[in-house]
Design a protein around this motif. Structure first.
Motif, PDB file in Angstrom:
ATOM      1  N   THR A  18       9.514 -21.792 -50.295  1.00 56.83           N
ATOM      2  CA  THR A  18       8.186 -21.885 -49.708  1.00 56.83           C
ATOM      3  C   THR A  18       8.406 -22.375 -48.282  1.00 56.83           C
ATOM      4  O   THR A  18       9.523 -22.340 -47.781  1.00 56.83           O
ATOM      5  N   VAL A  41       5.800 -29.631 -52.607  1.00 59.14           N
ATOM      6  CA  VAL A  41       7.258 -29.577 -52.756  1.00 59.14           C
ATOM      7  C   VAL A  41       7.725 -30.916 -53.322  1.00 59.14           C
ATOM      8  O   VAL A  41       7.931 -31.876 -52.572  1.00 59.14           O
ATOM      9  N   VAL A  81      11.460 -24.754 -53.277  1.00 57.42           N
ATOM     10  CA  VAL A  81      10.209 -25.317 -53.807  1.00 57.42           C
ATOM     11  C   VAL A  81      10.409 -26.699 -54.415  1.00 57.42           C
ATOM     12  O   VAL A  81       9.435 -27.425 -54.652  1.00 57.42           O
TER      13      VAL A  81
END
Length: 326
Positions: free
Chosen positions: A4, A285, A15
């Motif tokens: 991400t 995250v 992530v």
């Protein structure tokens, strides 16, 4: 590991990241440090795609940044990592402790922050930090002044992005008036959900990364502790309300339910707990901490675990834990 970005427009990260605090600070402090294994864990995390590496100057104090710096100086790992550290808490025996950081004193004074970034860069063996975070807001210093000093570090090329930790939406907005806020770090897990009410939705709307620390409930949600006697004698969790004998027994009901779901979906309790956290937003995250290779691999596996809506709903309905965070 799938990736991400660190918020809207931020660098790509896995992530799931790695919190390094426990390698030198707070957990099982009577045990002999195994820096070689910790360095290997940092390397393996990056190899697995867990590229967000989180530390802080207060961890140790200072020894955690030194350890991370040594690890990243080997074999080009610094160029592959998104390195995050923090400022604003000072280890000070006899001082007034922060409620959310026992044993530490807040210091958000601009002159302290200006000095601290240079010290952190030296310990981390780097010329810049990818993410510099205000560890806690100092009630005696306007957040605008603290964040302004951090913004100076950006202008000087010492820091790429700056963020906050354990803040309210109002405090985020005040900081945003000074400089863009790249991230907010706060506790979030199946047994600590306060941030979901306002902070996580605001971060999502603003494109701000949200970095949950203790996403495994300080290891409890992984099913590792059934009694306070399972904790080392000098482990700071022994002082936390949720780990007392009368509360830890009640809270086993949460772990038992997570374990049932894990068996059903073919994962481990830790992976289910992390997968639930990942489902809370695009830029969420989590940074679970570990200094053990097998737990690192287990945590990384959560990135590939798919939870159905019914699984998430069941996890959403878990009971409130007995005991407060601190």
């Amino acid at each position: 590991m799938r990736g991400t970005t660190l918020g809207g427009g931020g660098p790509e990260v896995g992530v799931i990241g790695l919190g390094c605090m426990g390698m030198t600070h707070a957990y099982d402090m009577g045990a002999e440090r195994d820096d070689a294994t910790s360095i290997a864990v940092i390397h393996e995390a990056i190899d697995l795609g867990m590229t967000l590496i989180d530390t802080a100057d207060v961890y140790g104090p200072h020894t955690n940044e030194e350890l991370v710096g040594r690890a990243l100086a080997i074999g080009g790992y610094r160029d592959r990592a998104v390195l995050a550290t923090k400022v604003g808490l000072v280890d000070a025996l006899g001082g007034k402790p922060s409620r959310t950081s026992p044993g530490a004193v807040k210091n958000g004074r601009p002159e302290y922050i200006r000095r601290s970034i240079d010290d952190s860069l030296r310990r981390l063996r780097t010329d810049h930090v990818d993410l510099y975070q205000l560890h806690r807001v100092d009630e005696e210093v306007p957040i605008e002044e603290s964040f302004g000093a951090m913004a100076e570090a950006v202008a000087a090329g010492k820091v790429t992005r700056i963020g906050l930790s354990e803040v309210s939406v109002d405090e985020i907005k005040r900081a945003q008036a000074v400089h863009p806020v790249a991230s907010v770090q706060s506790e979030l897990s199946l047994w600590t959900r306060d941030a979901l009410a306002e902070v996580v939705p605001y971060c999502e709307a603003q494109g701000i990364a949200f970095l949950p620390f203790s996403p495994l409930g300080r290891g409890f949600l992984a099913g590792r502790f059934a009694s306070i006697d399972d904790l080392p004698a000098d482990d700071f969790r022994r002082r936390l309300p949720r780990f007392q004998e009368e509360t830890i027994a009640v809270n086993q009901a949460i772990v038992d339910r997570v374990r049932v779901i894990a068996e059903r979906v073919g994962g481990t309790p830790a992976q289910v707990a992390l997968a639930w956290v990942l489902a809370q937003g695009r830029y969420v995250v989590p940074i679970p901490g570990t200094k053990t290779p097998k737990y690192l691999a287990d945590n990384a596996g959560a990135a590939g675990l798919v939870l159905k809506k019914s699984d998430l709903a069941e996890l959403d309905a878990l009971p409130t834990p007995a005991g407060t965070r601190y």
